[in-house]
Scaffold this active site. Structure first.
Site, PDB file in Angstrom:
ATOM      1  N   THR A  56       5.900   0.760   2.455  1.00 26.11           N
ATOM      2  CA  THR A  56       6.924   1.528   3.155  1.00 26.11           C
ATOM      3  C   THR A  56       6.206   2.560   4.017  1.00 26.11           C
ATOM      4  O   THR A  56       5.587   3.489   3.495  1.00 26.11           O
ATOM      5  CB  THR A  56       7.875   2.227   2.167  1.00 26.11           C
ATOM      6  OG1 THR A  56       8.527   1.234   1.376  1.00 26.11           O
ATOM      7  CG2 THR A  56       8.926   3.034   2.916  1.00 26.11           C
ATOM      8  N   LEU A  75       0.821  -1.207   0.000  1.00 23.45           N
ATOM      9  CA  LEU A  75       0.000   0.000   0.000  1.00 23.45           C
ATOM     10  C   LEU A  75       0.860   1.264   0.000  1.00 23.45           C
ATOM     11  O   LEU A  75       2.038   1.219   0.360  1.00 23.45           O
ATOM     12  CB  LEU A  75      -0.916  -0.024   1.222  1.00 23.45           C
ATOM     13  CG  LEU A  75      -1.795  -1.292   1.308  1.00 23.45           C
ATOM     14  CD1 LEU A  75      -2.329  -1.488   2.711  1.00 23.45           C
ATOM     15  CD2 LEU A  75      -2.920  -1.232   0.292  1.00 23.45           C
ATOM     16  N   PRO A  76       0.281   2.415  -0.393  1.00 22.62           N
ATOM     17  CA  PRO A  76       1.092   3.617  -0.596  1.00 22.62           C
ATOM     18  C   PRO A  76       1.634   4.287   0.661  1.00 22.62           C
ATOM     19  O   PRO A  76       2.722   4.862   0.637  1.00 22.62           O
ATOM     20  CB  PRO A  76       0.134   4.568  -1.322  1.00 22.62           C
ATOM     21  CG  PRO A  76      -0.938   3.699  -1.886  1.00 22.62           C
ATOM     22  CD  PRO A  76      -1.070   2.574  -0.927  1.00 22.62           C
ATOM     23  N   LYS A 119       7.426  11.126   0.154  1.00 22.21           N
ATOM     24  CA  LYS A 119       6.816  10.521   1.341  1.00 22.21           C
ATOM     25  C   LYS A 119       7.849   9.751   2.153  1.00 22.21           C
ATOM     26  O   LYS A 119       7.938   9.881   3.386  1.00 22.21           O
ATOM     27  CB  LYS A 119       5.673   9.606   0.916  1.00 22.21           C
ATOM     28  CG  LYS A 119       4.924   8.921   2.055  1.00 22.21           C
ATOM     29  CD  LYS A 119       5.432   7.509   2.330  1.00 22.21           C
ATOM     30  CE  LYS A 119       5.119   6.568   1.185  1.00 22.21           C
ATOM     31  NZ  LYS A 119       5.543   5.170   1.511  1.00 22.21           N
ATOM     32  N   ASN A 166      -3.086   4.431   4.661  1.00 22.09           N
ATOM     33  CA  ASN A 166      -3.680   3.335   3.901  1.00 22.09           C
ATOM     34  C   ASN A 166      -3.544   2.014   4.656  1.00 22.09           C
ATOM     35  O   ASN A 166      -4.478   1.205   4.698  1.00 22.09           O
ATOM     36  CB  ASN A 166      -3.019   3.205   2.531  1.00 22.09           C
ATOM     37  CG  ASN A 166      -3.192   4.433   1.675  1.00 22.09           C
ATOM     38  OD1 ASN A 166      -2.217   5.066   1.261  1.00 22.09           O
ATOM     39  ND2 ASN A 166      -4.423   4.813   1.388  1.00 22.09           N
ATOM     40  N   LYS A 206      14.498   0.005   5.169  1.00 25.04           N
ATOM     41  CA  LYS A 206      13.986   0.556   3.909  1.00 25.04           C
ATOM     42  C   LYS A 206      14.093   2.082   3.881  1.00 25.04           C
ATOM     43  O   LYS A 206      14.487   2.677   2.864  1.00 25.04           O
ATOM     44  CB  LYS A 206      12.530   0.128   3.708  1.00 25.04           C
ATOM     45  CG  LYS A 206      11.827   0.754   2.502  1.00 25.04           C
ATOM     46  CD  LYS A 206      12.535   0.406   1.189  1.00 25.04           C
ATOM     47  CE  LYS A 206      11.913   1.140   0.000  1.00 25.04           C
ATOM     48  NZ  LYS A 206      10.549   0.708  -0.305  1.00 25.04           N
TER      49      LYS A 206
END
Length: 329
Positions: free
Chosen positions: A127, A96-97, A277, A101, A202
């Site tokens: 992420t 998911l973004p 983001k 979310n 990440k």
């Protein structure tokens, strides 16, 4: 069978660790039963297809129904919401973004945790903020399920070819079960530690990626303005100490490489908005840990400016084009 075994393990919470490991081992050897997949965007779609290529039946959903058409034509079962996925599968992967979310997909009115089965394995490859991963793990544990964070590196190309790198955080005894699925989609599956450490790895990787892409773009732009042919400059960089992934695998200059977004008007790939983001996540964690990240902060500012200037949906390598436009003519 897998759910029963892992459900039994929860009932036997006082048993010795080797018994827990035995159940987890049995769980990892489960037959190729249905796997849930939520989020069929640029990354999720090829990941789900690689699961199917490996023989796993997939039940999937996405907030945009049109995103489900391709995988449905390949044989995946499509349902209306995450709760329905959880009702039918005890192994679920989400891609998911952003953090909001993920929170909605797991804990919302039609979220996974509304119908999750005891003993289910929930793997989130989004992420997001590490603290959100920890919150989702705690919420899943209350429902008798296991949550692991497993964000990816490699981009759309690696997702399509099944060569992603997964950075996994969670209970170590569950890693084998998670790796069974993740290995169908990636070439590297690395255990990082407790829940949230996959996200930490990440975030660090993407901060370096952004800094490296900006550096490569500045370097290429300067060389071109000094009269060097871009292909020649890239060749020299890639046989010299300046070589990096952004120069030799994902070069940001149009015409230097084939099969990368810079050769397709920066379409596809990893969006500038998503990079901004991720850099925001890096800034938040740097603030909370009192860590100095001056280049990361500058990279965040640059990608935020790009979003405000119409680059949000373009690949993050479009920073080269952005810098060119900033140059005085």
């Amino acid at each position: 069978m897998a759910a029963v075994l892992r459900g039994s393990r929860y009932l036997l919470g006082g048993c010795a660790k080797h018994v827990t490991m035995a159940f987890a081992s049995t769980r990892s050897m489960a037959s190729k039963t249905q796997v849930g997949f939520i989020g069929l965007g640029n990354m999720g779609n090829p990941m789900a297809k690689n699961l199917m290529k490996s023989g796993y039946p997939v039940i999937a959903t996405d907030v945009f129904p049109e995103s489900c058409k391709e995988i449905q034509e390949l044989g995946a079962q499509i349902v209306d919401n995450p709760a329905e996925v959880a009702d039918k599968a005890d192994r679920i992967i989400t891609m998911l973004p952003s953090s909001p979310n993920v929170i909605d997909v797991y804990t919302g009115p039609n979220g996974i945790l509304k119908k999750v089965k005891k003993g289910s394995l929930l793997i989130d490859s989004s992420t997001i903020d590490p603290s959100v991963s920890k919150d989702m793990a705690a919420a899943a544990e209350k429902m008798g399920a296991v949550f692991m964070d497993a964000p990816v590196s490699g981009g759309v190309g690696a997702a399509s070819s099944g060569k992603l790198t997964f950075m996994v955080g969670g209970a170590e005894e569950e890693f084998t079960a998670a790796k069974e699925l993740l290995s169908c989609m990636g070439a590297n599956v690395v255990f990082c530690g407790q829940v949230g450490t996959g996200q930490a790895a990440k975030i660090c990787n993407n901060m370096l990626l952004a800094i490296g892409m900006i550096g490569t773009s500045e370097t290429m732009n300067l060389g071109i303005r000094l009269g060097l042919e871009p292909q020649l400059l890239a060749k020299i960089l890639n046989m010299s100490s300046g070589r990096c992934w952004s120069s030799d695998t994902y070069n940001p200059v149009p015409g230097v490489m084939e099969g990368v977004p810079s050769g397709n008007n920066y379409q596809g790939g990893f969006g500038t908005q998503l990079m901004a983001k991720d850099l925001g996540l890096a800034q938040n964690t740097a603030t909370s840990t009192r860590t100095s990240v001056p280049l990361g902060s500058l990279a965040h500012q640059i990608y935020r400016m790009m979003c405000a200037r119409g680059y949000a949906s373009k690949d993050f390598s479009s920073v080269f084009q952005f810098l060119r436009e900033e140059d005085p003519q």
